[in-house]
Motif scaffolding. Structure first.
Motif, PDB file in Angstrom:
ATOM      1  N   PRO A 193       0.805  -1.227   0.000  1.00  0.00           N
ATOM      2  CA  PRO A 193       0.000   0.000   0.000  1.00  0.00           C
ATOM      3  C   PRO A 193       0.838   1.277   0.000  1.00  0.00           C
ATOM      4  O   PRO A 193       0.450   2.275  -0.613  1.00  0.00           O
ATOM      5  CB  PRO A 193      -0.852  -0.115   1.267  1.00  0.00           C
ATOM      6  N   CYS A 194       1.996   1.254   0.673  1.00  0.00           N
ATOM      7  CA  CYS A 194       2.863   2.431   0.649  1.00  0.00           C
ATOM      8  C   CYS A 194       3.370   2.700  -0.764  1.00  0.00           C
ATOM      9  O   CYS A 194       3.478   3.861  -1.190  1.00  0.00           O
ATOM     10  CB  CYS A 194       4.036   2.247   1.611  1.00  0.00           C
ATOM     11  N   ALA A 195       3.679   1.634  -1.498  1.00  0.00           N
ATOM     12  CA  ALA A 195       4.131   1.782  -2.881  1.00  0.00           C
ATOM     13  C   ALA A 195       3.032   2.403  -3.747  1.00  0.00           C
ATOM     14  O   ALA A 195       3.293   3.283  -4.580  1.00  0.00           O
ATOM     15  CB  ALA A 195       4.546   0.421  -3.446  1.00  0.00           C
ATOM     16  N   GLU A 196       1.797   1.950  -3.550  1.00  0.00           N
ATOM     17  CA  GLU A 196       0.689   2.508  -4.333  1.00  0.00           C
ATOM     18  C   GLU A 196       0.418   3.958  -3.961  1.00  0.00           C
ATOM     19  O   GLU A 196       0.048   4.766  -4.816  1.00  0.00           O
ATOM     20  CB  GLU A 196      -0.571   1.661  -4.135  1.00  0.00           C
ATOM     21  N   LEU A 197       0.595   4.305  -2.692  1.00  0.00           N
ATOM     22  CA  LEU A 197       0.398   5.687  -2.272  1.00  0.00           C
ATOM     23  C   LEU A 197       1.370   6.613  -2.997  1.00  0.00           C
ATOM     24  O   LEU A 197       1.000   7.734  -3.388  1.00  0.00           O
ATOM     25  CB  LEU A 197       0.577   5.810  -0.756  1.00  0.00           C
ATOM     26  N   CYS A 198       2.597   6.159  -3.193  1.00  0.00           N
ATOM     27  CA  CYS A 198       3.572   6.956  -3.952  1.00  0.00           C
ATOM     28  C   CYS A 198       3.021   7.323  -5.327  1.00  0.00           C
ATOM     29  O   CYS A 198       3.155   8.466  -5.790  1.00  0.00           O
ATOM     30  CB  CYS A 198       4.875   6.173  -4.129  1.00  0.00           C
TER      31      CYS A 198
END
Length: 490
Positions: A21-26
């Motif tokens: 999810p952190c990667a997608e938030l980027c």
């Protein structure tokens, strides 16, 4: 959005349920003139989705460990030492990166996973605004806070306590207020290598301390899924609360209504079946006939409970896919969780369902290692998901319209299970799960599987609920990302 480009730091925790999810938030931040610096320890590089490496607005920052002082061997059970060493090494690396890259002007803000709270001092010292990020949903945080705020630990064994501002279906029961980690009794303490203890309702929720000093809270959810819980949190904390999820891969939003291919969006690791082989097996089964069984990469049932699960799958008539992670059944996460060394010790290998494949034949598919979860959940032959109710797995199942049989292990998973069964009514909980003094038995598992797979109402409700995602990434979440950037810019 106009204006100067803003630099943003993203600091995730280590599990896949945090990294993805952190990667997608980027990627979503890049839509609002933000360059993201995704900061991870170097040993996690192979877990990062391939498209992140090539994104023009995202830089992967790998913090290397000192060769002179390698991490301790976490496989010997010394998790506190491994964790302390990891924090020291990663903290030094982050400070060194900041001094090199942002010598003249600091980044606009840092999005920090709440489980990386130990690193807060680094960003405060550098005068970088902190935004706290829950990769879990709003329900767990709201229910923990409500229970503490109402001091419901004094509730009796029979009644349930309704919480003003929260749905009546989520009233807190006696077991809710006494619940602890299902695995904790096995080894006399935490032992899970995580950065937090399971919530103990008599105390103030740990996340209130972890988010102290933050400019805002981000939560991996959306209005359509958890509106009352987002509203409740907004009314309780003195800072903005933004629902920015579900942070599923971009390929998922483009493939709604068809089988999603994990190979297009997530890194693969060692496994005994390719994605194509899994899909081919599912293609051979009738629609809605397969129960998918998978627990988290960090924690799951005990060895004894895995034995019960194996017997249940052998005796049920349902077809199944069972994913067995490395180290399954052990009370701690994989040995390399903090950069330690994996060993050849048989215990490190985890649970082995000996003889099960021969007993079930083509009715079962046992995957050891990586599994294409989105491909499985989105396949029309999959009719149910036996899950620990980690938030990523929960929202993936909901988005695919797959009902859930909940087997929560710790923390917010119990509240996620309640959200599924009581609020959204898209699943059931394994019978007997509330009795933490007893392990889950074969008869409970079989009863739960039959109850889930044969419940037409739950299947209809799951199909209806996934409709909130038919338009793609929720517009309310896109608006929240924009509002966050505007807030920090001001």
């Amino acid at each position: 959005m106009g204006g100067a480009t803003k630099d943003v730091l993203i600091v995730p925790f280590f599990g896949q349920g945090h990294l993805f999810p952190c990667a997608e938030l980027c990627k979503h931040l890049s839509s609002y003139n933000c360059n993201s610096f995704f900061i991870i320890p170097s040993h996690l590089s192979s877990y990062i989705p391939s498209d992140l490496h090539h994104h023009p607005s995202i830089e992967l920052v790998r913090i290397e460990y000192s060769e002179a002082t390698p991490p301790p061997d976490a496989s010997n059970g010394d998790w506190s030492a491994a964790r302390s060493h990891h924090h020291h090494q990663l903290g030094q690396g982050i400070q060194s990166f900041l001094s090199r890259r942002f010598e003249n002007a600091p980044p606009a803000f840092v999005v920090m996973d709440v489980m990386m709270n130990w690193s807060k001092y680094i960003f405060k010292k550098a005068n970088i605004p902190i935004v706290s990020f829950f990769t879990s949903g709003a329900c767990g945080a709201a229910m923990e806070y409500a229970a503490w705020n109402a001091r419901v630990n004094n509730i009796g064994p029979d009644p349930e306590r309704k919480i003003p501002g929260l749905p009546e279906s989520m009233a807190l029961s006696y077991s809710d207020t006494r619940r602890r980690d299902r695995r904790e009794h096995e080894h006399g303490g935490r032992g899970d290598g995580a950065n937090f203890a399971p919530p103990r309702i008599v105390h103030q929720p740990s996340w209130t301390d972890e988010t102290d000093g933050s400019a805002a809270l981000l939560i991996n959810t959306c209005e359509g899924l958890e509106s009352p819980f987002l509203k409740y949190l907004t009314g309780q904390v003195e800072k903005p609360v933004f629902g920015v999820g579900p942070l599923l891969p971009g390929k998922f939003w483009k493939s709604i209504g068809s089988v999603v291919h994990d190979r297009d969006s997530r890194p693969r690791h060692e496994t005994n079946y390719t994605e194509d082989e899994v899909i081919q097996w599912l293609d051979s089964k009738p629609g809605g006939s397969v129960i998918y069984v998978s627990f988290g990469s960090e924690v799951g049932p005990s060895m004894e409970e895995y034995d019960e699960l194996a017997e249940a799958l052998a005796e049920t008539e349902k077809s199944f896919i069972w994913v067995i992670q490395p180290g399954a059944g052990r009370p701690s996460p994989p040995a390399n969780f903090f950069g330690g060394k994996a060993t050849s010790d048989s215990k490190e290998g985890g649970y082995e369902p000996r003889g099960l494949e021969e007993r079930v034949g083509s009715r079962g598919l046992i995957i050891k290692g990586w599994a294409p979860q989105l491909s499985i959940l989105s396949h029309p032959s999959t009719g149910g998901f036996l899950s620990h109710c980690g938030w990523n797995s929960t929202v993936e199942a909901i988005a695919c319209g797959t009902p859930i049989l909940a087997w929560p292990i710790r923390g917010d998973q119990f509240y996620n299970a309640k959200l599924i069964a009581k609020y959204h009514r898209v699943g059931h909980v394994v019978p007997g799960i509330d009795d933490l003094s007893e392990m889950v038995k074969k008869i409970n598992i079989i009863q739960g599987i039959d109850m889930l797979m044969d419940d037409g109402e739950v299947h209809n409700q799951a199909t209806a609920l996934k409709g909130i995602f038919e338009g793609g990434y929720p517009s309310s979440s896109a608006a929240s990302v924009k509002a966050l950037v505007e807030l920090i810019s001001k």
